[in-house]
Design an enzyme around this catalytic site. Structure first.
Site, PDB file in Angstrom:
ATOM      1  N   HIS A  18       8.808  -7.297  -4.335  1.00  0.00           N
ATOM      2  CA  HIS A  18       8.898  -8.492  -3.626  1.00  0.00           C
ATOM      3  C   HIS A  18      10.192  -9.059  -3.499  1.00  0.00           C
ATOM      4  O   HIS A  18      10.449  -9.800  -2.279  1.00  0.00           O
ATOM      5  CB  HIS A  18       7.918  -9.521  -4.492  1.00  0.00           C
ATOM      6  CG  HIS A  18       6.556  -8.909  -4.611  1.00  0.00           C
ATOM      7  ND1 HIS A  18       5.971  -8.956  -5.759  1.00  0.00           N
ATOM      8  CD2 HIS A  18       5.822  -8.482  -3.729  1.00  0.00           C
ATOM      9  CE1 HIS A  18       4.703  -8.527  -5.802  1.00  0.00           C
ATOM     10  NE2 HIS A  18       4.459  -8.250  -4.433  1.00  0.00           N
ATOM     11  N   LYS A  42     -10.686 -13.175  -7.304  1.00  0.00           N
ATOM     12  CA  LYS A  42     -10.162 -12.264  -8.050  1.00  0.00           C
ATOM     13  C   LYS A  42      -9.636 -13.244  -9.286  1.00  0.00           C
ATOM     14  O   LYS A  42      -9.574 -14.262  -9.479  1.00  0.00           O
ATOM     15  CB  LYS A  42      -8.768 -12.085  -7.360  1.00  0.00           C
ATOM     16  CG  LYS A  42      -8.976 -10.737  -6.907  1.00  0.00           C
ATOM     17  CD  LYS A  42      -7.542 -10.095  -6.379  1.00  0.00           C
ATOM     18  CE  LYS A  42      -7.595  -9.132  -5.329  1.00  0.00           C
ATOM     19  NZ  LYS A  42      -6.332  -8.917  -4.893  1.00  0.00           N
ATOM     20  N   ARG A  91       5.520   0.229   2.017  1.00  0.00           N
ATOM     21  CA  ARG A  91       6.044   1.171   1.043  1.00  0.00           C
ATOM     22  C   ARG A  91       5.656   2.700   1.640  1.00  0.00           C
ATOM     23  O   ARG A  91       6.102   2.922   2.723  1.00  0.00           O
ATOM     24  CB  ARG A  91       5.368   0.852   0.133  1.00  0.00           C
ATOM     25  CG  ARG A  91       5.963  -0.299  -0.716  1.00  0.00           C
ATOM     26  CD  ARG A  91       5.033  -0.617  -2.170  1.00  0.00           C
ATOM     27  NE  ARG A  91       3.694  -1.081  -1.674  1.00  0.00           N
ATOM     28  CZ  ARG A  91       2.842  -1.649  -2.505  1.00  0.00           C
ATOM     29  NH1 ARG A  91       3.175  -1.985  -3.726  1.00  0.00           N
ATOM     30  NH2 ARG A  91       1.729  -1.862  -1.786  1.00  0.00           N
ATOM     31  N   SER A 129       2.390  -4.691  -7.993  1.00  0.00           N
ATOM     32  CA  SER A 129       1.897  -5.631  -9.152  1.00  0.00           C
ATOM     33  C   SER A 129       0.939  -4.674 -10.035  1.00  0.00           C
ATOM     34  O   SER A 129       1.033  -4.789 -11.259  1.00  0.00           O
ATOM     35  CB  SER A 129       1.518  -6.685  -8.638  1.00  0.00           C
ATOM     36  OG  SER A 129       2.309  -7.489  -8.051  1.00  0.00           O
TER      37      SER A 129
HETATM   38  O1  PNS Z   1      -0.074  -9.148  -2.111  1.00  0.00           O
HETATM   39  P1  PNS Z   1      -1.586  -8.895  -1.387  1.00  0.00           P
HETATM   40  O2  PNS Z   1      -2.522  -9.330  -2.580  1.00  0.00           O
HETATM   41  O3  PNS Z   1      -1.502  -7.828  -0.767  1.00  0.00           O
HETATM   42  O4  PNS Z   1      -1.535 -10.052  -0.230  1.00  0.00           O
HETATM   43  C1  PNS Z   1      -2.623 -10.208   0.599  1.00  0.00           C
HETATM   44  C2  PNS Z   1      -2.672 -11.490   1.542  1.00  0.00           C
HETATM   45  C3  PNS Z   1      -2.179 -12.434   0.679  1.00  0.00           C
HETATM   46  C4  PNS Z   1      -1.305 -11.203   2.347  1.00  0.00           C
HETATM   47  C5  PNS Z   1      -3.779 -11.374   2.303  1.00  0.00           C
HETATM   48  O5  PNS Z   1      -4.867 -11.102   1.458  1.00  0.00           O
HETATM   49  C6  PNS Z   1      -4.046 -12.687   3.058  1.00  0.00           C
HETATM   50  O6  PNS Z   1      -3.245 -12.948   3.924  1.00  0.00           O
HETATM   51  N1  PNS Z   1      -4.829 -13.492   2.838  1.00  0.00           N
HETATM   52  C7  PNS Z   1      -5.562 -14.632   3.286  1.00  0.00           C
HETATM   53  C8  PNS Z   1      -6.841 -14.480   4.035  1.00  0.00           C
HETATM   54  C9  PNS Z   1      -6.493 -14.136   5.556  1.00  0.00           C
HETATM   55  O7  PNS Z   1      -5.637 -14.743   6.347  1.00  0.00           O
HETATM   56  N2  PNS Z   1      -7.243 -12.935   5.767  1.00  0.00           N
HETATM   57  C10 PNS Z   1      -7.320 -12.630   7.342  1.00  0.00           C
HETATM   58  C11 PNS Z   1      -6.132 -11.514   7.518  1.00  0.00           C
HETATM   59  S1  PNS Z   1      -6.680  -9.934   6.814  1.00  0.00           S
END
Ligand code: PNS
Length: 162
Positions: A18, A42, A91, A129
């Site tokens: 990150h 979560k 990745r 993570s």
């Molecule tokens: O580190 P992560 O858990 O892979 O991050 C995921 C994240 C935060 C980027 C994603 O879950 C997110 O953007 N969530 C906000 C909800 C949203 O906008 N959803 C619509 C797009 S999929």
């Protein structure tokens, strides 16, 4: 005002992968907002304030960033913050389908918003993570995975938790 990008994620906990992406994004944009997701569905290992605290400590040297929490849709949050891009690390191929789906959804919801994928540094290609959690929970060494200044805080929280 300059160009603003968002680096979103759960950061539970932040990894060296990150930090690499945030640092590279900070060189490409005038300002980077690191947006830490509050996900009520979560149960994170680190609560939202702890995740923000860990990120702040690990990014002390980067001047043009702001670390915030967010909930709701990323596309809306980006609009509210006048961000022009979402920057994410990619990745392996296994990331691609999910990331592509999120990028297309965000584009649909906010057509002005671009998603930029930075290729993960080969050193961090396998890092996540959840892998950090798994290794630390069994007492493994996570020094190659998390910033040195955070090692104790992260390791002590995760050790023995499965
Ligand atoms: O580190 P992560 O858990 O892979 O991050 C995921 C994240 C935060 C980027 C994603 O879950 C997110 O953007 N969530 C906000 C909800 C949203 O906008 N959803 C619509 C797009 S999929």
């Amino acid at each position: 005002m300059g160009k603003i990008a968002i680096c979103p994620g759960s950061f539970d906990p932040v990894t060296l992968g990150h930090i690499d992406i945030i640092g590279r994004a900070s060189k490409m944009f005038d300002k980077v907002i690191v947006a830490v997701l509050i996900n009520p569905n979560k149960r994170p290992s680190f609560d939202i304030n702890e995740r923000i605290g860990l990120l702040s400590e690990a990014t002390k040297g980067i001047k043009n960033i702001e670390i915030v929490s967010f909930d709701g849709l990323l596309a809306d949050y980006a609009k509210e913050k006048n961000a022009v891009a979402v920057v994410k690390g990619l990745r392996a191929v296994s990331d691609f389908e999910y990331e592509f789906q999120m990028a297309l959804t965000n584009k649909k919801l906010n057509p002005e918003l671009e998603t930029i994928f930075l290729t993960a540094n080969s050193q961090y290609m396998y890092l996540s993570s959840s892998m950090v959690k798994q290794v630390a929970s069994f007492g493994g060494d996570i020094s190659d995975f998390v910033p040195a200044c955070l090692y104790d805080k992260i390791y002590n929280r995760l050790k023995g938790v499965s």
